[in-house]
Design a protein around this motif. Sequence first.
Motif, short mmCIF file in Angstrom:
data_model
loop_
_atom_site.label_atom_id
_atom_site.label_comp_id
_atom_site.label_asym_id
_atom_site.label_seq_id
_atom_site.Cartn_x
_atom_site.Cartn_y
_atom_site.Cartn_z
N THR A 48 -10.55 -7.83 1.67
CA THR A 48 -11.33 -7.19 2.73
C THR A 48 -12.26 -8.16 3.44
O THR A 48 -12.62 -7.97 4.61
CB THR A 48 -12.18 -6.03 2.16
OG1 THR A 48 -12.95 -6.51 1.05
CG2 THR A 48 -11.28 -4.89 1.71
N THR A 71 0.84 -1.20 0.00
CA THR A 71 0.00 0.00 0.00
C THR A 71 0.87 1.25 0.00
O THR A 71 1.83 1.35 0.76
CB THR A 71 -0.91 0.01 1.24
OG1 THR A 71 -1.74 -1.16 1.22
CG2 THR A 71 -1.77 1.25 1.29
N PRO A 82 -16.64 -2.06 -4.97
CA PRO A 82 -15.75 -2.89 -4.16
C PRO A 82 -16.23 -4.33 -4.05
O PRO A 82 -15.66 -5.13 -3.31
CB PRO A 82 -15.83 -2.21 -2.79
CG PRO A 82 -17.25 -1.73 -2.72
CD PRO A 82 -17.65 -1.38 -4.13
N PHE A 115 -8.09 -6.40 -3.69
CA PHE A 115 -8.64 -5.72 -2.53
C PHE A 115 -10.05 -6.19 -2.16
O PHE A 115 -10.34 -6.43 -0.99
CB PHE A 115 -8.62 -4.21 -2.75
CG PHE A 115 -9.17 -3.42 -1.59
CD1 PHE A 115 -8.41 -3.23 -0.45
CD2 PHE A 115 -10.45 -2.89 -1.64
CE1 PHE A 115 -8.92 -2.51 0.62
CE2 PHE A 115 -10.97 -2.17 -0.58
CZ PHE A 115 -10.19 -1.98 0.56
N ASN A 144 -9.58 4.70 -5.01
CA ASN A 144 -8.25 5.27 -5.09
C ASN A 144 -8.25 6.62 -5.79
O ASN A 144 -7.37 7.45 -5.56
CB ASN A 144 -7.31 4.32 -5.84
CG ASN A 144 -6.85 3.16 -4.98
OD1 ASN A 144 -6.59 3.33 -3.80
ND2 ASN A 144 -6.78 1.97 -5.57
N GLN A 171 -2.30 -6.39 -4.56
CA GLN A 171 -1.53 -6.36 -3.33
C GLN A 171 -0.72 -7.64 -3.19
O GLN A 171 -1.07 -8.67 -3.79
CB GLN A 171 -2.45 -6.22 -2.11
CG GLN A 171 -3.08 -4.86 -1.96
CD GLN A 171 -4.27 -4.67 -2.87
OE1 GLN A 171 -4.90 -5.63 -3.29
NE2 GLN A 171 -4.56 -3.43 -3.21
N THR A 197 -11.70 -0.19 -7.51
CA THR A 197 -12.33 -1.01 -6.47
C THR A 197 -12.01 -0.52 -5.06
O THR A 197 -12.48 -1.11 -4.09
CB THR A 197 -11.89 -2.48 -6.58
OG1 THR A 197 -10.52 -2.59 -6.18
CG2 THR A 197 -12.05 -2.99 -8.00
N GLU A 198 -11.20 0.54 -4.94
CA GLU A 198 -10.77 1.00 -3.62
C GLU A 198 -11.07 2.47 -3.35
O GLU A 198 -10.66 2.99 -2.33
CB GLU A 198 -9.25 0.78 -3.46
CG GLU A 198 -8.80 -0.65 -3.57
CD GLU A 198 -7.31 -0.79 -3.29
OE1 GLU A 198 -6.82 -0.12 -2.36
OE2 GLU A 198 -6.64 -1.55 -4.00
#
Length: 324
Positions: A212, A135, A183, A208, A165, A252, A162-163
């Motif tokens: 989560t 991150t 998300p 992500f 961002n 990630q 999806t975040e």
Amino acid sequence: MILEKDKLVPILEMMGYSTINGTDVWKKASENPGEYVFWGVDFKRGEVFKWVEDHREYDVPGDPALMGLKMLVKSSSEHGGEPDTDQPIADQSREDCQEGNTIEENASSSYENNALLDLIHGYVGNDVLEVFGDTGSGKSKFAMAVAKEAIASGKKVFYLDTERNLTETDIKDLKGCEYKYTPIIDEIDRIVQKLPKVDVVIIDSIGFPVLTAYARMSMKQKGDALLKLIAIFGDLKVWAYLNNGVVLVTNQPESEFNKAPNHVLRPFGDKSQFAAKEIWKTEIVDRKPAYTNIHISAFRSRSVGHRTKIADMKISSSGVELKA
């Protein structure tokens, strides 16, 4: 059903499927100990099936591996290199972006004179590039830089965030784009199956939505989620091939939990990493109040060795600078 063998076999191989003695049946066995089950594609008979004990099953709604395989085959058979007549899901629910220079007659037919696109296309061609890192290591900034360059050169871009961002300012800067935020992994799965006809697809990020919820999942649910992730990567690879496009996916690293001290952290998603033609890694090398320097290197490449420098990136208040 007529199956596109030439298109599907390379994808099946990367997903772990194989054939024996050159037959027309490609299959992959279950990895669960003591379970004699495998999934297969029979090109001669035009069948996608699950083998259980002594027979083939063709409709198992609760089996994500079979469902993903059928979606992959259906995508290849339906498109056949022709535009989909249905309106893409992304068009039905996309968020507003300003119209910009995406007129077809102004679009460039190659990646010439586009530094970032030329760099990516030189490594992956019309395929999937996965960029992963911790991150804050610049993945989204890299993706934004690619999107802006593509749009500036007259190319059409679809950006799936999806975040969250991207800020509202970032979204407004992507003039003429198709932007979507969700998300939810099931929504992402549906969108990927109905991607619009653009030049560049960016998914930021793929892991992500699963990460989560991963800690709350049962072992079976975790396995199902990973299979869905593999199916999504397979769909992206098929899309890139059928549309002569480039896909950039950020991700990630896998969790450090329960890993040996010398374990090299890979992108999250188990075997999904094999669907990407190239995997690059972002790492922070220098962070100051005024700027952050990022190193982008090859993690898994068909062209260069592990950790070979791809580019250096500098993030500051004035923007993003990349130097290959």
